[in-house]
Design an enzyme around this catalytic site. Structure first.
Site, PDB file in Angstrom:
ATOM      1  N   ARG A   1      21.386  24.470 -31.371  1.00 60.71           N
ATOM      2  CA  ARG A   1      19.818  24.232 -31.483  1.00 60.71           C
ATOM      3  C   ARG A   1      19.459  23.507 -32.562  1.00 60.71           C
ATOM      4  O   ARG A   1      20.259  23.633 -33.840  1.00 60.71           O
ATOM      5  CB  ARG A   1      19.335  25.560 -31.032  1.00 60.71           C
ATOM      6  CG  ARG A   1      19.601  26.436 -29.868  1.00 60.71           C
ATOM      7  CD  ARG A   1      18.740  27.739 -30.199  1.00 60.71           C
ATOM      8  NE  ARG A   1      19.148  28.354 -28.805  1.00 60.71           N
ATOM      9  CZ  ARG A   1      19.999  29.562 -28.933  1.00 60.71           C
ATOM     10  NH1 ARG A   1      20.755  29.746 -29.923  1.00 60.71           N
ATOM     11  NH2 ARG A   1      20.351  30.165 -27.541  1.00 60.71           N
TER      12      ARG A   1
ATOM     13  N   LYS B   1      19.514  32.868 -32.151  1.00 56.83           N
ATOM     14  CA  LYS B   1      18.293  33.544 -32.136  1.00 56.83           C
ATOM     15  C   LYS B   1      18.571  34.974 -32.624  1.00 56.83           C
ATOM     16  O   LYS B   1      19.642  35.586 -32.192  1.00 56.83           O
ATOM     17  CB  LYS B   1      17.876  33.195 -30.664  1.00 56.83           C
ATOM     18  CG  LYS B   1      17.183  32.208 -30.368  1.00 56.83           C
ATOM     19  CD  LYS B   1      16.687  31.898 -28.931  1.00 56.83           C
ATOM     20  CE  LYS B   1      16.077  30.688 -28.657  1.00 56.83           C
ATOM     21  NZ  LYS B   1      15.457  30.518 -27.236  1.00 56.83           N
TER      22      LYS B   1
ATOM     23  N   HIS C   1      16.837  19.297 -27.968  1.00 58.92           N
ATOM     24  CA  HIS C   1      17.401  20.041 -27.116  1.00 58.92           C
ATOM     25  C   HIS C   1      17.820  19.349 -25.852  1.00 58.92           C
ATOM     26  O   HIS C   1      18.773  20.098 -25.185  1.00 58.92           O
ATOM     27  CB  HIS C   1      16.048  20.868 -26.695  1.00 58.92           C
ATOM     28  CG  HIS C   1      16.476  22.615 -26.216  1.00 58.92           C
ATOM     29  ND1 HIS C   1      16.777  23.354 -27.147  1.00 58.92           N
ATOM     30  CD2 HIS C   1      16.509  22.830 -25.130  1.00 58.92           C
ATOM     31  CE1 HIS C   1      17.318  24.443 -26.509  1.00 58.92           C
ATOM     32  NE2 HIS C   1      16.885  24.300 -25.411  1.00 58.92           N
TER      33      HIS C   1
ATOM     34  N   ARG D   1      21.350  19.176 -26.593  1.00 57.50           N
ATOM     35  CA  ARG D   1      22.107  20.482 -26.203  1.00 57.50           C
ATOM     36  C   ARG D   1      22.199  20.811 -24.638  1.00 57.50           C
ATOM     37  O   ARG D   1      23.196  20.976 -23.984  1.00 57.50           O
ATOM     38  CB  ARG D   1      21.336  21.796 -26.494  1.00 57.50           C
ATOM     39  CG  ARG D   1      21.736  22.976 -26.285  1.00 57.50           C
ATOM     40  CD  ARG D   1      20.663  23.966 -26.970  1.00 57.50           C
ATOM     41  NE  ARG D   1      20.783  25.390 -26.701  1.00 57.50           N
ATOM     42  CZ  ARG D   1      21.792  26.322 -27.108  1.00 57.50           C
ATOM     43  NH1 ARG D   1      22.679  25.833 -28.029  1.00 57.50           N
ATOM     44  NH2 ARG D   1      21.797  27.665 -26.559  1.00 57.50           N
TER      45      ARG D   1
ATOM     46  N   HIS E   1      23.875  32.164 -25.856  1.00 62.04           N
ATOM     47  CA  HIS E   1      23.126  32.797 -24.931  1.00 62.04           C
ATOM     48  C   HIS E   1      23.427  34.431 -24.978  1.00 62.04           C
ATOM     49  O   HIS E   1      24.582  34.933 -25.015  1.00 62.04           O
ATOM     50  CB  HIS E   1      23.304  32.358 -23.479  1.00 62.04           C
ATOM     51  CG  HIS E   1      22.877  30.923 -23.274  1.00 62.04           C
ATOM     52  ND1 HIS E   1      23.179  29.911 -22.460  1.00 62.04           N
ATOM     53  CD2 HIS E   1      21.865  30.038 -23.957  1.00 62.04           C
ATOM     54  CE1 HIS E   1      22.697  28.686 -22.238  1.00 62.04           C
ATOM     55  NE2 HIS E   1      21.811  28.944 -23.598  1.00 62.04           N
TER      56      HIS E   1
ATOM     57  N   TYR F   1      22.355  25.467 -16.540  1.00 68.39           N
ATOM     58  CA  TYR F   1      22.997  24.471 -16.615  1.00 68.39           C
ATOM     59  C   TYR F   1      24.155  23.920 -15.624  1.00 68.39           C
ATOM     60  O   TYR F   1      24.528  23.151 -15.529  1.00 68.39           O
ATOM     61  CB  TYR F   1      23.738  24.308 -18.182  1.00 68.39           C
ATOM     62  CG  TYR F   1      22.809  24.668 -19.269  1.00 68.39           C
ATOM     63  CD1 TYR F   1      21.998  23.554 -19.604  1.00 68.39           C
ATOM     64  CD2 TYR F   1      22.591  25.894 -19.681  1.00 68.39           C
ATOM     65  CE1 TYR F   1      21.342  23.867 -20.906  1.00 68.39           C
ATOM     66  CE2 TYR F   1      21.540  26.060 -20.783  1.00 68.39           C
ATOM     67  CZ  TYR F   1      20.999  24.877 -21.160  1.00 68.39           C
ATOM     68  OH  TYR F   1      20.202  25.131 -22.317  1.00 68.39           O
TER      69      TYR F   1
END
Length: 348
Positions: free
Chosen positions: A191, A215, A285, A288, A311, A320
């Site tokens: 990211r 994150k 993004h 990504r 994730h 995806y």
């Protein structure tokens, strides 16, 4: 009455630095800030706290337009409070997208439950639906549950960049730093905020690994492709200033030379190269997305891709795993070549 989100420099480690206050008096909106304090103690990232604060700012402004105050008393809450808030957003111009409405309602619901646990449950016919929730791994008896108050959102579509678009965009870069930044996005799937947060110590070239803080400050190790190692090595040897900050990617010119690259600087960089190349869909993004789609086509397993992408839920990774029309055509051609045999020659 005007409200605003501010950032304070408090030394209290149990108090969120992001606060919601009245603009004129500086008085805090207590029920909102108590919820932000709770999330801060849970060690949510500052970016997440700011998003929550701005979502609650929108709710407080709506509440003040009706009740002429930002404070809430439990007796003012009803079963249709959040439904009324949803309807007010649907009537705005321009109309917010469904995901924005859902995020605002979800944060407001959690903040109200945190402050008023005995308040009436939010019930709206047509929005809430009962369903059975299965246990982990399908074990145990299913439990009854109720869906959240939310509006329908369109299915998310992942559109990766084509080979031609990547080539045109890539060829417009001239510095080793910019090539390395695009390389870790395109070849490692990072990211934009993860790229900017990288430090020099996170780069383990001898081991072929990169230490990434994702994150929620979750740490993961990403294997580096040989091309990425070469790009980073060129940047470190040829362009990275000495001495400079601990950051991996820093500014190369001006008074900020050697200082960590900012989000505004990264946005400006991509904006310039989009205008130069005409690849208007190229953004951090989207690189990504391209990385994830390429990994899926190469046959990587979903659990491995989930780890690479950082994730928390494999359901996010499944977004995806979409088949494009080109994939359908290639699969069809392959199946036809394997299954259809020449027609037998009939005797004369």
């Amino acid at each position: 009455m005007t409200f605003m989100v501010v950032r304070t420099s408090s030394c209290d480690h149990a108090q969120s630095p992001v606060r919601l206050v009245e603009q004129d008096t500086g008085r805090e909106i207590g029920w909102v800030n108590r919820y932000l304090d709770r999330e801060y103690v849970r060690r949510l990232a500052d970016t997440t706290l700011r998003i929550y604060a701005h979502n609650l700012l929108h709710f407080v402004r709506w509440w003040e337009s009706i009740h002429h105050t930002g404070d809430i008393v439990e007796g003012d809450l009803s079963e249709s409070t959040l439904q009324d808030y949803l309807r007010s957003q649907s009537s705005l111009q321009p109309r917010p997208c469904g995901s924005t409405i859902n995020d605002r309602i979800a944060v407001a619901d959690r903040a109200l439950r945190n402050e008023f646990p005995d308040a009436p449950c939010q019930i709206a016919r047509g929005f809430h639906q009962a369903f059975l929730r299965r246990g982990p791994m399908g074990l145990g008896r299913s439990r009854s549950a109720t869906s959240r108050l939310r509006v329908r959102t369109p299915k998310r579509t992942i559109v990766p960049l084509s080979i031609g678009e990547v080539s045109r965009f890539w060829s417009s870069f001239r510095t080793s730093r910019d090539l390395a930044i695009v390389g870790v996005m395109l070849l490692q799937g990072l990211r934009s905020m993860e790229v900017l947060a990288l430090n020099r110590d996170d780069l383990l070239l001898s081991e072929g690994q990169l230490r990434v803080r994702g994150k929620g400050n979750k740490l993961r190790f990403v294997p580096l492709a040989p091309e990425t190692v070469q790009l980073l090595d060129h940047y470190l040897r040829l362009e990275r200033p000495h001495p400079c900050a601990a950051a991996l990617f820093v500014s190369l010119k001006g008074t900020a030379r050697g200082v960590r690259m900012t989000p505004a600087g990264l946005r400006s960089l991509f904006r310039y190269h989009r205008q130069t190349t005409g690849v208007t869909v190229a953004n951090p993004h989207r690189f990504r997305h391209t990385f994830a789609s390429d990994m899926i086509r190469a046959g990587i397993s979903l659990p491995a891709l989930m780890r690479l992408m950082g994730h928390a839920d494999i359901q996010t990774t499944l977004h995806y795993a979409q088949i494009t029309p080109q994939d359908v055509y290639l699969e069809y051609v392959r199946a036809v070549a394997n299954c259809i045999h020449p027609l037998p020659v009939m005797p004369q």
